[in-house]
Motif scaffolding. Structure first.
Motif, PDB file in Angstrom:
ATOM      1  N   GLU A 106       0.815  -1.211   0.000  1.00 21.21           N
ATOM      2  CA  GLU A 106       0.000   0.000   0.000  1.00 21.21           C
ATOM      3  C   GLU A 106       0.853   1.267   0.000  1.00 21.21           C
ATOM      4  N   MET A 107       1.966   1.244   0.722  1.00 24.28           N
ATOM      5  CA  MET A 107       2.844   2.417   0.725  1.00 24.28           C
ATOM      6  C   MET A 107       3.380   2.681  -0.677  1.00 24.28           C
ATOM      7  N   HIS A 108       3.739   1.625  -1.394  1.00 23.58           N
ATOM      8  CA  HIS A 108       4.257   1.799  -2.746  1.00 23.58           C
ATOM      9  C   HIS A 108       3.172   2.254  -3.715  1.00 23.58           C
ATOM     10  N   ARG A 109       1.913   1.925  -3.426  1.00 20.65           N
ATOM     11  CA  ARG A 109       0.822   2.460  -4.237  1.00 20.65           C
ATOM     12  C   ARG A 109       0.661   3.960  -3.993  1.00 20.65           C
ATOM     13  N   VAL A 110       0.716   4.353  -2.724  1.00 16.19           N
ATOM     14  CA  VAL A 110       0.521   5.762  -2.379  1.00 16.19           C
ATOM     15  C   VAL A 110       1.775   6.580  -2.699  1.00 16.19           C
ATOM     16  N   TYR A 111       2.949   5.988  -2.466  1.00 12.24           N
ATOM     17  CA  TYR A 111       4.224   6.672  -2.703  1.00 12.24           C
ATOM     18  C   TYR A 111       5.156   5.777  -3.527  1.00 12.24           C
ATOM     19  N   PRO A 112       4.929   5.681  -4.823  1.00 12.42           N
ATOM     20  CA  PRO A 112       5.832   4.855  -5.646  1.00 12.42           C
ATOM     21  C   PRO A 112       7.277   5.349  -5.600  1.00 12.42           C
TER      22      PRO A 112
END
Length: 467
Positions: free
Chosen positions: A339-345
């Motif tokens: 989810e972090m990589h979705r919000v902050y790639p």
């Protein structure tokens, strides 16, 4: 009288402690209880709720002798491992209004706003350095299904003359968070973030300075009720005129409280500091951010540029038998990392240095409850903070102090006191089996909705059974 057997908390290993606790080397500074002792008020639990209760009692009755018994060290539980988000109860005004009515709902919401100002004063005066940054709390949508999740609370605030929230559009959110994942929301400006462990240990220091006795590494094994209850630990016994149980999820072991309390896990990760990347994308503020998934995401950046990213996972245990598995997810925080990589790639190449989890005490109305045990008018409880406690536990301290001291006032009469308005949960095994089905449905629903896909009717029905 029947002895109350407590379930001692399972302390996290040092490597499983939260980023916050490891960041400042938090540990016990007081000695365990040894031998026999006595006091006027004994408090079980050295987290926010227990420490604020002790401080409020001292404010209202300075001569009261107070002893806090903490199983591990102050702040080692939920108080030292949460997401560090600071916001008022106005976000829950609609739920409070339904449960306690308009007058009490407004009083409690305003009291949490006052608590935020109290935290600001504690920092400004030098009493507690907690890295408090009142840069705002954002409640956002990153899919069409999440749009308007805040409408009931926001509309009621406006109807009652409380202009607490301001609408946000995509550009506002991008400017304040550095992420384009969320595109709609609201902001509570007088809110923000802090360092949870610094606050917990600061409250411990204040309590000690004000003459409150604290015994850490002193898990209470049993309580013998009576006119002067006796609390027994491995090394000693403490008798008290009154007892306060402020032990978070561990109160689920008490048969009278268990039907109204359920325990879930929440999981967090912390990255290596990445200030250059965060500066480049424009995430410079100390805002706290939530999205509106059913298993909500919550995140912040620390002053040093570490990203804290958390999620309520809904993880459960049969009979709420909490064990060491609640202290670490076992998957390296994979769900949060995704989810972090979705919000902050932009953070895909930034390593995660900490992942941790822990139990949270929840009630079906997602609001805490206070009172005393039915057959023991001198044994009080505070439970059900549902992962939201930084601005709420100072208010809980007022309520508990009035109850313990026998004051007839707005705090002791407020609608959060007593179990009579609360919904009972089913017994085992229905509770566990039902919770597993609902949890799976919520996860399916979240994963589909974040892609703007509609879940099937069975998934929607099962997810809708969540308290």
């Amino acid at each position: 009288m029947t002895t109350i057997t407590m379930r001692p908390p399972v302390a996290a290993a040092r490597s499983d402690r939260s980023y916050w606790l490891q960041n400042i080397g938090a540990d016990a500074v007081t000695s365990p209880l040894q031998g026999s002792s006595d006091c006027d008020v004994a408090i079980v639990g050295g987290g926010y709720a227990g420490l604020w209760t002790a401080l409020r009692i001292k404010e209202k009755s300075p001569d009261t002798r107070i002893t806090v018994l903490e199983a591990d060290f102050c702040g080692s539980g939920a108080s030292g491992r949460n997401g560090g988000q600071v916001h008022s109860w106005f976000a829950e005004l609609d739920m409070l209004h339904t449960l306690v009515g308009e007058d009490d709902a407004l009083m409690l919401c305003r009291a949490t706003a006052d608590a935020i100002e109290e935290l600001d004063q504690l920092q400004a005066s030098g009493a507690i350095d907690m890295d408090l940054r009142l840069d705002g709390w954002l409640w956002t949508a990153s899919s069409t299904a999440q749009e308007g999740a805040w409408a009931a609370a926001d509309d009621l605030c406006r109807a009652l003359g409380e202009e607490r929230f301001r609408p946000l559009q995509r550009g506002d959110i991008l400017r304040r968070t550095g992420s384009s994942a969320s595109y709609l929301g609201i902001v509570e400006e007088r809110a923000g973030t802090l360092h949870p462990a610094k606050l917990a240990l600061g409250l411990r220091r204040l309590a000690l300075e004000r003459g409150i006795i604290i015994h850490e590494q002193s898990p209470v094994l049993e309580i013998a009720p009576g006119s002067r209850p006796e609390l027994r630990t491995a090394g000693g016994a403490l008798s008290a005129g009154k007892v306060v149980l402020a032990a978070n999820a561990w109160l689920s072991t008490i048969s009278e409280l268990h039907p109204y309390l359920y325990v879930v896990s929440s999981q967090l990760i912390a990255t290596a500091p990445a200030p250059d990347i965060l500066e480049r994308i424009g995430w410079t503020e100390g805002v706290s951010i939530c999205d509106a998934q059913q298993h909500v995401l919550y995140y912040q950046r620390t002053p040093e540029g570490t990203v804290i990213f958390g999620r309520g996972t809904g993880g459960i245990a049969y009979g709420d038998r909490i064990d060491a598995r609640f202290n670490r997810s076992g998957d390296g925080g994979a769900d949060n990392l995704r989810e972090m990589h979705r919000v902050y790639p932009q953070l895909k190449n930034v390593p995660v240095l900490h992942d941790w989890s822990g139990p949270i005490d929840c009630t079906t109305q997602h609001l805490p409850v206070f009172g005393h045990l039915k057959d023991h008018a001198n044994i009080f409880y505070a439970m059900g903070f549902n992962g939201t406690g930084i601005a709420q536990t100072p208010v809980a301290g007022h309520i508990m102090a009035s109850l313990v001291l026998g004051h007839d006032d707005a705090w002791s009469r407020c609608g959060l006191v007593g179990l009579d308005r609360r919904t009972r949960l089913p017994p085992e095994p229905l509770r566990y089996l039902g919770a597993r089905m609902v949890r799976r449905a919520i996860r399916r629903k979240n994963d589909l909705e974040i892609l703007n896909r509609k879940p099937d009717p069975v998934t929607r029905f099962l997810a809708g059974l969540a308290p």
